[in-house]
Write a protein that holds these residues in place. Structure first.
Motif, PDB file in Angstrom:
ATOM      1  N   THR A  82     -47.344 -15.093  38.397  1.00  0.00           N
ATOM      2  CA  THR A  82     -48.682 -14.579  38.672  1.00  0.00           C
ATOM      3  C   THR A  82     -49.007 -14.686  40.150  1.00  0.00           C
ATOM      4  O   THR A  82     -49.519 -13.742  40.768  1.00  0.00           O
ATOM      5  N   GLN A  83     -48.702 -15.831  40.743  1.00  0.00           N
ATOM      6  CA  GLN A  83     -48.981 -16.005  42.158  1.00  0.00           C
ATOM      7  C   GLN A  83     -48.180 -15.027  42.995  1.00  0.00           C
ATOM      8  O   GLN A  83     -48.691 -14.433  43.954  1.00  0.00           O
ATOM      9  N   TYR A  98     -47.984  -9.465  35.069  1.00  0.00           N
ATOM     10  CA  TYR A  98     -48.093 -10.731  35.804  1.00  0.00           C
ATOM     11  C   TYR A  98     -49.255 -10.679  36.794  1.00  0.00           C
ATOM     12  O   TYR A  98     -50.053 -11.621  36.893  1.00  0.00           O
ATOM     13  N   ALA A  99     -49.356  -9.588  37.554  1.00  0.00           N
ATOM     14  CA  ALA A  99     -50.387  -9.469  38.579  1.00  0.00           C
ATOM     15  C   ALA A  99     -51.785  -9.502  37.967  1.00  0.00           C
ATOM     16  O   ALA A  99     -52.718 -10.073  38.549  1.00  0.00           O
ATOM     17  N   GLU A 100     -51.935  -8.911  36.777  1.00  0.00           N
ATOM     18  CA  GLU A 100     -53.236  -8.865  36.109  1.00  0.00           C
ATOM     19  C   GLU A 100     -53.535 -10.126  35.318  1.00  0.00           C
ATOM     20  O   GLU A 100     -54.656 -10.325  34.859  1.00  0.00           O
ATOM     21  N   GLY A 101     -52.499 -10.979  35.131  1.00  0.00           N
ATOM     22  CA  GLY A 101     -52.683 -12.204  34.368  1.00  0.00           C
ATOM     23  C   GLY A 101     -52.552 -12.025  32.879  1.00  0.00           C
ATOM     24  O   GLY A 101     -52.785 -12.964  32.114  1.00  0.00           O
ATOM     25  N   SER A 102     -52.173 -10.835  32.406  1.00  0.00           N
ATOM     26  CA  SER A 102     -52.030 -10.620  30.970  1.00  0.00           C
ATOM     27  C   SER A 102     -50.709 -11.170  30.439  1.00  0.00           C
ATOM     28  O   SER A 102     -50.547 -11.338  29.234  1.00  0.00           O
ATOM     29  N   ARG A 103     -49.742 -11.421  31.321  1.00  0.00           N
ATOM     30  CA  ARG A 103     -48.523 -12.129  30.943  1.00  0.00           C
ATOM     31  C   ARG A 103     -48.541 -13.465  31.677  1.00  0.00           C
ATOM     32  O   ARG A 103     -48.557 -13.507  32.909  1.00  0.00           O
ATOM     33  N   ALA A 104     -48.566 -14.542  30.917  1.00  0.00           N
ATOM     34  CA  ALA A 104     -48.795 -15.866  31.490  1.00  0.00           C
ATOM     35  C   ALA A 104     -47.566 -16.406  32.202  1.00  0.00           C
ATOM     36  O   ALA A 104     -46.483 -16.489  31.621  1.00  0.00           O
ATOM     37  N   SER A 105     -47.746 -16.760  33.465  1.00  0.00           N
ATOM     38  CA  SER A 105     -46.715 -17.465  34.233  1.00  0.00           C
ATOM     39  C   SER A 105     -47.324 -17.931  35.545  1.00  0.00           C
ATOM     40  O   SER A 105     -47.764 -17.112  36.353  1.00  0.00           O
ATOM     41  N   ALA A 147     -49.434 -11.202  42.195  1.00  0.00           N
ATOM     42  CA  ALA A 147     -50.821 -10.905  42.550  1.00  0.00           C
ATOM     43  C   ALA A 147     -50.988 -10.638  44.036  1.00  0.00           C
ATOM     44  O   ALA A 147     -51.970 -10.005  44.449  1.00  0.00           O
ATOM     45  N   THR A 165     -51.951 -20.966  34.840  1.00  0.00           N
ATOM     46  CA  THR A 165     -52.148 -20.657  33.428  1.00  0.00           C
ATOM     47  C   THR A 165     -51.939 -21.924  32.622  1.00  0.00           C
ATOM     48  O   THR A 165     -51.024 -22.701  32.894  1.00  0.00           O
TER      49      THR A 165
END
Length: 360
Positions: A230-231, A219-226, A234, A136
């Motif tokens: 995220t990795q 996090y998994a969907e990428g709507s919360r940035a990190s 996901a 991100t």
């Protein structure tokens, strides 16, 4: 020999056509079994180094690298970076060594780059090399944490690296499967009881299952940035996300001693209990405490001050999301000063448990 203007025009027209014809015929070897010509390899490295140096001129380096972020950066490095670059005690695979260009052993090259240049490389990656950009572009704080880790990497021996990257177990998550593997990924930063291993890692034990699950999904969907989370999220299937939320919600928060009252904590209490009416900032405890507490709101008492500060700044900058209610924080946080944020963080960090928090 006199060169006429139409000679130049002819060259400019014919040269591109010749290049296209050469590519169309297929004479250019794109196979990865051999490398570039030496002159081509030199030019590409020269161009890359020059580009990084130039674009890094606009990077503003913090007064001090965030050492508190070294541990979560190490945990991310072990799954996101070490597979290509290797790590202390963990050599690269023979497959990676056949890559062209070959990913460098970072312990031998990080000292060749300045902090701002490392930031540029980590954030934006390098084209044509397999080096990806950060997951991100909204989390410069995580990227600076990675730069801080890279500065320490050359001095780490295998034992120090494993302790930093894997935690108390000292074992890579690849040695597990299913839910146990997902949990092992979490433990690297959050510990088995959810208490966290660094000042920038949230205390998640005892948080509500609803809040944890919504956060993991975001996090998994990428709507919360990190880039860190995220990795990790996901790679977990839906059922295991629910099990992780249930697991950490069931952990008991550690017994904490209340910190001595300070001026910052006193001001933080005023904001938490009463808000800032002149700036239309609502009281924190209107959502985060009391009998009306929504399970989708995080519990803040006893949370680390550094973590609260970091999250409030992200909200203020419009870079933080998460649950369906996170937009409420965007409006509140953008009216907070650095002093306000520090005060609120100090106050909540000083609260030993929910029982110490009351609303007026």
């Amino acid at each position: 020999m006199f060169v006429r203007w139409w000679h130049m025009v002819l060259v400019l027209v014919v040269a591109p056509l010749a290049v296209i014809l050469f590519a169309w015929i297929g004479f250019f070897n794109v196979g990865a079994s051999t490398g570039h010509w030496k002159i081509t390899e030199w030019f590409l490295h020269f161009a890359m180094q020059s580009a990084v140096r130039t674009y890094a001129l606009s990077v503003e380096v913090p007064d001090e690298l965030p050492r508190a972020g070294v541990q979560p950066a190490a945990a991310h490095f072990t799954t996101g970076c070490a597979i290509c670059h290797g790590a202390p005690g963990e050599p690269r695979s023979p497959v990676v060594k056949r890559m062209l260009p070959q990913p460098p052993d970072l312990t031998t090259v990080v000292d060749k780059w300045s902090d701002e240049e490392l930031f540029r490389i980590v954030k934006h990656g390098v084209r044509f090399t397999g080096m990806p950009a950060w997951p991100t572009q909204a989390r410069d704080d995580e990227i600076w944490a990675m730069v801080a880790f890279l500065r320490e990497l050359p001095s780490l021996d295998p034992q120090q690296y494993r302790k930093l990257a894997y935690g108390s177990t000292g074992l890579p998550s690849a040695q597990h499967s299913g839910f146990e593997r997902a949990l092992a990924d979490c433990v690297r930063c959050h510990e088995t009881n959810g208490a966290g291993r660094s000042a920038l890692t949230p205390i998640i034990d005892g948080q509500s299952e609803a809040y944890l699950l919504e956060s993991l999904r975001a996090y998994a969907e990428g709507s919360r940035a990190s880039g860190f989370m995220t990795q990790a999220a996901a790679n977990v299937d839906t059922d295991d996300l629910e099990r992780l939320a249930r697991y950490f919600a069931a952990q008991s928060p550690p017994a904490l001693e209340r910190a001595p009252t300070s001026h910052a904590a006193s001001r933080g209490r005023e904001i938490a209990e009463r808000g800032l009416s002149a700036r239309r900032v609502p009281a924190c405890l209107g959502c985060h405490g009391g009998s009306a507490h929504n399970p989708a709101y995080p519990k803040l008492w006893g949370q680390r001050a550094d973590y609260i500060e970091a999250q409030l700044r992200l909200f203020r900058e419009g870079k933080r999301s998460g649950t369906a209610y996170s937009h409420l924080m965007l409006n509140a946080a953008k009216k907070l000063t650095d002093e306000d944020i520090r005060a609120v963080a100090t106050y909540f960090a000083a609260q030993a448990s929910r029982s110490t928090m009351t609303t007026r």
